[in-house]
Write a protein that holds these residues in place. Sequence first.
Motif, short mmCIF file in Angstrom:
data_model
loop_
_atom_site.label_atom_id
_atom_site.label_comp_id
_atom_site.label_asym_id
_atom_site.label_seq_id
_atom_site.Cartn_x
_atom_site.Cartn_y
_atom_site.Cartn_z
N TYR A 39 0.82 -1.33 0.02
CA TYR A 39 0.13 -0.01 0.13
C TYR A 39 0.75 1.22 0.13
O TYR A 39 0.33 2.21 0.38
CB TYR A 39 -1.01 -0.16 0.91
CG TYR A 39 -0.55 0.00 2.59
CD1 TYR A 39 -0.45 0.99 3.19
CD2 TYR A 39 -0.10 -1.56 3.02
CE1 TYR A 39 0.13 1.03 4.53
CE2 TYR A 39 0.41 -1.27 4.47
CZ TYR A 39 0.35 -0.23 5.21
OH TYR A 39 0.93 -0.12 6.51
N GLN A 41 3.43 1.66 1.65
CA GLN A 41 3.65 2.31 3.02
C GLN A 41 5.31 2.64 3.21
O GLN A 41 6.00 2.37 2.48
CB GLN A 41 3.43 0.97 4.07
CG GLN A 41 4.31 -0.31 3.85
CD GLN A 41 3.51 -1.30 2.89
OE1 GLN A 41 3.07 -0.83 1.81
NE2 GLN A 41 3.42 -2.32 3.14
N ASP A 68 -2.12 1.88 -3.86
CA ASP A 68 -1.41 2.89 -3.17
C ASP A 68 -2.15 3.68 -2.18
O ASP A 68 -2.84 4.91 -2.98
CB ASP A 68 -0.99 3.73 -4.46
CG ASP A 68 0.07 5.01 -4.14
OD1 ASP A 68 0.45 4.97 -2.98
OD2 ASP A 68 0.45 5.61 -4.83
N LEU A 69 -2.41 3.45 -1.08
CA LEU A 69 -2.96 4.27 0.14
C LEU A 69 -2.46 5.51 0.42
O LEU A 69 -2.90 6.32 0.97
CB LEU A 69 -3.24 3.36 1.06
CG LEU A 69 -3.87 2.27 1.01
CD1 LEU A 69 -4.45 1.49 2.36
CD2 LEU A 69 -5.37 2.72 0.50
N SER A 70 -1.11 5.71 -0.34
CA SER A 70 -0.51 7.17 -0.04
C SER A 70 -1.27 8.14 -1.08
O SER A 70 -1.17 9.53 -0.46
CB SER A 70 0.99 7.14 -0.71
OG SER A 70 1.09 7.01 -1.88
N PHE A 72 -4.35 8.62 -0.61
CA PHE A 72 -5.25 8.81 0.26
C PHE A 72 -4.63 9.69 1.32
O PHE A 72 -5.11 10.88 2.05
CB PHE A 72 -5.91 7.80 0.96
CG PHE A 72 -7.04 6.95 0.12
CD1 PHE A 72 -7.26 7.57 -1.11
CD2 PHE A 72 -7.55 5.89 0.64
CE1 PHE A 72 -8.16 6.64 -2.09
CE2 PHE A 72 -8.69 5.26 -0.16
CZ PHE A 72 -8.63 5.62 -1.46
N THR A 78 1.64 6.85 5.52
CA THR A 78 1.52 6.64 3.94
C THR A 78 1.53 7.96 3.67
O THR A 78 1.45 8.41 2.43
CB THR A 78 -0.01 6.28 3.70
OG1 THR A 78 -0.91 6.89 4.55
CG2 THR A 78 -0.02 4.55 3.78
N VAL A 97 -3.83 3.73 9.85
CA VAL A 97 -4.17 4.21 8.46
C VAL A 97 -5.69 3.88 8.19
O VAL A 97 -6.26 2.99 8.58
CB VAL A 97 -3.52 2.96 7.55
CG1 VAL A 97 -3.67 3.12 6.04
CG2 VAL A 97 -2.14 3.10 7.77
N ARG A 100 -7.71 0.65 7.16
CA ARG A 100 -6.74 -0.23 6.67
C ARG A 100 -7.35 -1.64 6.49
O ARG A 100 -7.14 -2.36 5.80
CB ARG A 100 -5.34 0.11 7.21
CG ARG A 100 -4.57 -1.17 6.53
CD ARG A 100 -2.94 -0.97 6.97
NE ARG A 100 -3.13 -1.32 8.52
CZ ARG A 100 -1.91 -1.20 9.23
NH1 ARG A 100 -0.66 -0.68 8.60
NH2 ARG A 100 -1.81 -1.39 10.50
N ILE A 103 -10.28 -2.35 4.72
CA ILE A 103 -9.99 -2.33 3.11
C ILE A 103 -9.31 -3.85 2.87
O ILE A 103 -9.71 -4.38 1.93
CB ILE A 103 -9.21 -1.37 2.50
CG1 ILE A 103 -9.94 0.21 2.96
CG2 ILE A 103 -8.29 -1.45 1.33
CD1 ILE A 103 -8.89 1.32 2.95
#
Length: 228
Positions: A39, A41, A68-70, A72, A78, A97, A100, A103
């Motif tokens: 993700y 991280q 890619d949760l970065s 968000f 992230t 996160v 997380r 998800i």
Amino acid sequence: MSQDRKKAIVLLSGGLDSMVSAAIAREQGFDIVALTIDYNQRHKIELQSAVQIAAKLDVNEHIVLPLDLSRFGGSALTDDIDVPKSGVGNEIPVTYVPARNLIFLSLTLGLAEARDARDIFIGVNALDYSGYPDCRPEFIEGFERLADLATKAGDQGSGFTIKTPLQYMTKADIAKEARRLDIDPALSWSCYDPAEENLHCGFCDSCRLRQKGFEEAGIADPTRYALK
């Protein structure tokens, strides 16, 4: 995969808890499909640990899924936010996160239905942890009910079981389980803010909890820390 063995999907982050959870699934006789989420991280080194653990446990399939949760943000894991190093507090920390585990479990559920598996393992625990709401047993119970409502398998009466073998273990218990299962904790990665030369920083919440676990278990900690 063996035709007479059940399949389980294991959420494998590369951390100590997920490693022990996966080893328990293996011990219980499951054929394992491991899912690791990349993700984006800041501690991406844990992905290398996940690959090593999957190989050590001889899983049947290991999927590393990019997400890619970065994009968000909203977390020190992230986003451009400092990882706190002052100790584990009583508030939900900035390393949380957003959603997380919700998800991740949703993705794991989709994989479980696609692979015709009904058991999902996740290494959450609610004793020695940072206070994340998506590690609590209430969340797991709620998601298990939701899984049956949201899937074709659940609608047809073939529901899912979310297995949390570490839910009520302390970090000391988990360290002891790793030893009992004969799986090397040095394969795993816990640190949220890796130091140079791939060392654990020693001061983030995750490092502190890891050190505490081995110390209380009376087991030598094989982790390489920049500072302790």
